[in-house]
Design an enzyme around this catalytic site. Structure first.
Site: not given
Ligand code: 13P
Length: 248
Positions: A211, A11, A171, A95, A9, A97, A165
């Site tokens: 992560s 983002k 992150g 997601h 992803n 976010e 997740e």
């Molecule tokens: P990170 O791997 O940067 O922690 O993000 C995970 C994520 O949100 C994948 O959709």
């Protein structure tokens, strides 16, 4: 669960030049064959066609979101039909976010998953608890409610992958321990078994995100109910290839 699945992803990251570089690195990488691992990368909408045209053909692409109507006065949205029209096979829905920053509810996420599936898209449906919810002991209730909102709206799970997740791991560099991931994945599978069917519980891939990196992916991949990963930050780097290789 089925074939090991590794999603990247991206983002809201990348320029045309950066995207070309990431794709070139992936295209040069040595990875297990397509019958061992399914690899799907998810650039921002504006780069989907570019990535699709350049990417090796054993890897696929996903959009990061899509809308619940075919077309019309929905400024800023991109429909499932448009993705299908471009030949984009996958979409990420729900997601964390988007849930937290854009206010997407469990019900809306369920509607989006159902609409995308109805149009023939394959869906990476995301669930996960916040730190506060984990500390309150409600992790399983939270992910079950998020999964129920999807289960209430679809009957065919063959094109759905569930991404667990935990929000506190996204992150942050604070990856879930293999035991923590395994526990929630196992609870999700039990939930599917009790509320959907034994067949869906057995065949649906439940992947972990938060992560994940080249150093921790192997041990996580060894957990019995971890069927792959959804990778954020590390999917923009060459180490994404190491994560793909943790499938074997
Ligand atoms: P990170 O791997 O940067 O922690 O993000 C995970 C994520 O949100 C994948 O959709």
């Amino acid at each position: 669960g089925g074939k090991f699945f590794v999603g990247g992803n991206w983002k809201c990251n990348g320029t045309t030049e950066e995207v070309k570089k990431i794709v070139a690195t992936l295209n040069d990488g040595k990875v297990p064959s397509g019958d061992v691992v399914e690899v799907v990368v998810s650039p921002p909408f504006v780069f989907l066609s570019l990535v699709q045209s350049l990417l090796r053909n054993d890897f696929q692409v996903a959009a990061q979101n899509c809308w619940v109507k075919k077309s019309g006065a929905f400024t800023g949205e991109v429909s499932a039909e448009m993705l299908v029209n471009l030949g984009i096979p996958w979409v990420i829905i729900g997601h964390s976010e988007r849930r937290s920053l854009l206010g997407e509810s469990n019900e809306f996420v369920g509607d989006k998953v159902a609409y995308a599936v109805s149009q023939g898209l394959k869906v990476i449906a995301c669930v996960g608890e916040t730190l506060e919810q984990r500390e309150a002991g409600s992790t399983v209730d939270v992910v079950a409610a998020q999964t129920k909102a999807i289960a209430d709206r679809i009957s065919d799970w063959k094109n759905v992958v569930i991404a667990y997740e935990p929000v506190w791991a996204i992150g942050t560099g604070k990856v879930a321990t293999p035991a923590q991931a395994q526990e929630v994945h196992s609870e999700l599978r039990k939930w599917l078994n009790a509320n959907v069917s034994a067949e869906v519980a057995e065949s649906t891939r439940i992947i972990y995100g938060g992560s994940v990196n080249g150093a921790n992916s192997k041990e996580l991949a060894g957990q019995p109910d971890v069927d792959g990963f959804l990778v954020g930050g590390a999917s923009l780097k060459p180490e994404f290839l190491d994560i793909i290789n943790s499938a074997t």
